[in-house]
Design an enzyme around this catalytic site. Structure first.
Site, short mmCIF file in Angstrom:
data_model
loop_
_atom_site.label_atom_id
_atom_site.label_comp_id
_atom_site.label_asym_id
_atom_site.label_seq_id
_atom_site.Cartn_x
_atom_site.Cartn_y
_atom_site.Cartn_z
CE LYS A 178 49.14 60.95 -9.16
NZ LYS A 178 49.47 61.76 -10.37
CE1 TYR A 220 48.88 66.43 -7.89
CE2 TYR A 220 46.77 65.29 -7.91
CZ TYR A 220 48.16 65.27 -8.00
OH TYR A 220 48.81 64.07 -8.20
CG ASN A 254 51.26 60.40 -13.29
OD1 ASN A 254 50.37 60.28 -12.45
ND2 ASN A 254 51.92 61.52 -13.47
CG HIS A 267 51.40 63.09 -5.17
ND1 HIS A 267 51.69 64.26 -5.83
CD2 HIS A 267 51.63 63.35 -3.86
CE1 HIS A 267 52.07 65.18 -4.95
NE2 HIS A 267 52.04 64.65 -3.74
CD GLU A 309 52.08 67.25 -1.49
OE1 GLU A 309 52.79 66.23 -1.35
OE2 GLU A 309 52.06 67.94 -2.54
P1 RTP Z 1 52.42 64.49 -8.86
O1 RTP Z 1 52.22 65.87 -8.29
O2 RTP Z 1 51.12 63.77 -9.10
O3 RTP Z 1 53.39 63.70 -8.06
O4 RTP Z 1 53.06 64.62 -10.31
P2 RTP Z 1 54.31 65.54 -10.74
O5 RTP Z 1 54.79 66.34 -9.57
O6 RTP Z 1 55.27 64.66 -11.45
O7 RTP Z 1 53.65 66.50 -11.82
P3 RTP Z 1 52.83 67.84 -11.59
O8 RTP Z 1 53.37 68.86 -12.51
O9 RTP Z 1 52.73 68.18 -10.14
O10 RTP Z 1 51.38 67.44 -12.13
C1 RTP Z 1 50.45 66.81 -11.28
C2 RTP Z 1 49.72 65.76 -12.05
O11 RTP Z 1 48.89 66.37 -13.03
C3 RTP Z 1 48.80 65.53 -14.16
N1 RTP Z 1 49.26 66.27 -15.32
N2 RTP Z 1 48.67 66.19 -16.47
N3 RTP Z 1 47.89 66.63 -19.15
C4 RTP Z 1 49.01 67.16 -18.70
O12 RTP Z 1 49.73 67.78 -19.40
C5 RTP Z 1 49.35 66.97 -17.29
N4 RTP Z 1 50.35 67.54 -16.66
C6 RTP Z 1 50.30 67.09 -15.39
C7 RTP Z 1 49.69 64.33 -13.93
O13 RTP Z 1 48.87 63.26 -13.43
C8 RTP Z 1 50.62 64.79 -12.83
O14 RTP Z 1 51.07 63.72 -12.05
MG MG Z 2 53.51 67.47 -8.35
#
Ligand code: RTP
Ligand code: MG
Length: 155
Positions: A16, A56, A119, A122, A133
């Protein structure tokens, strides 16, 4: 040595804008490379907000969606496809938990991050997401098929 169906497993990984700006590209690529995974596609681009929303799409309507898509489109993203046995699940292990303060030390987010909205990286969360994707970010011709000399030592 021969590439089986499992070895051809692929995942979509994106560094990112925060990871790119902080100079973490080489470190992150090195982790996947040293694990034994193979880089089969890569490009750097600034996604539009609309494109970030497509990536997303599963989070549309969530309170963090606007901030998330603003952030992903705020600067250069390094988009990659990595290949190898178990790369979807193990790639997520290498990345660590969504919230960097809950990610184990030794993971990418655990080693480099603090805040969930910054973070760093991705990774696709399932083979189905990976397929979707990869198809969104790359054309089939972007994916390079080749063997690695290390493979007979890894598999
Ligand atoms: P990613 O898709 O980016 O690999 O991350 P992930 O699977 O670990 O988490 P996901 O639930 O898919 O969430 C996507 C991205 O959204 C942001 N996020 N912010 N503020 C919040 O509570 C929150 N929750 C998620 C994070 O940048 C996360 O990577
Ligand atoms: Mg995710």
């Amino acid at each position: 040595g021969t590439v089986s169906a499992e070895e051809a497993e692929r995942t979509f990984i994106a560094i990112k804008p925060d990871g790119v700006q902080r100079g973490l590209i080489a470190d992150i690529i090195a982790r996947f490379e040293r694990k034994g995974y193979k880089l089969v596609a890569v490009k750097i681009l600034v996604p539009t907000k609309e494109f970030a929303g497509k990536h997303y799409a599963e989070h549309e309507g969530r309170p963090f969606f606007e901030g998330l898509t603003d952030f992903l489109s705020s600067g250069p993203v390094l988009a990659m496809v990595w290949e190898g046995q178990g790369v979807v699940t193990y790639g997520r292990k290498m990345i660590g938990a969504t919230k960097p303060l809950e990610s184990a030390p030794g993971t990418i987010r655990g080693d480099f991050g603090i805040q969930v909205g910054r973070n760093i990286i991705h990774g696709s969360d399932s083979p189905d997401s990976a397929k979707k994707e990869i198809g969104l970010w790359f054309t089939p011709e972007d994916l390079v098929s080749y063997g690695l000399d290390i493979h007979k030592w890894v598999y």
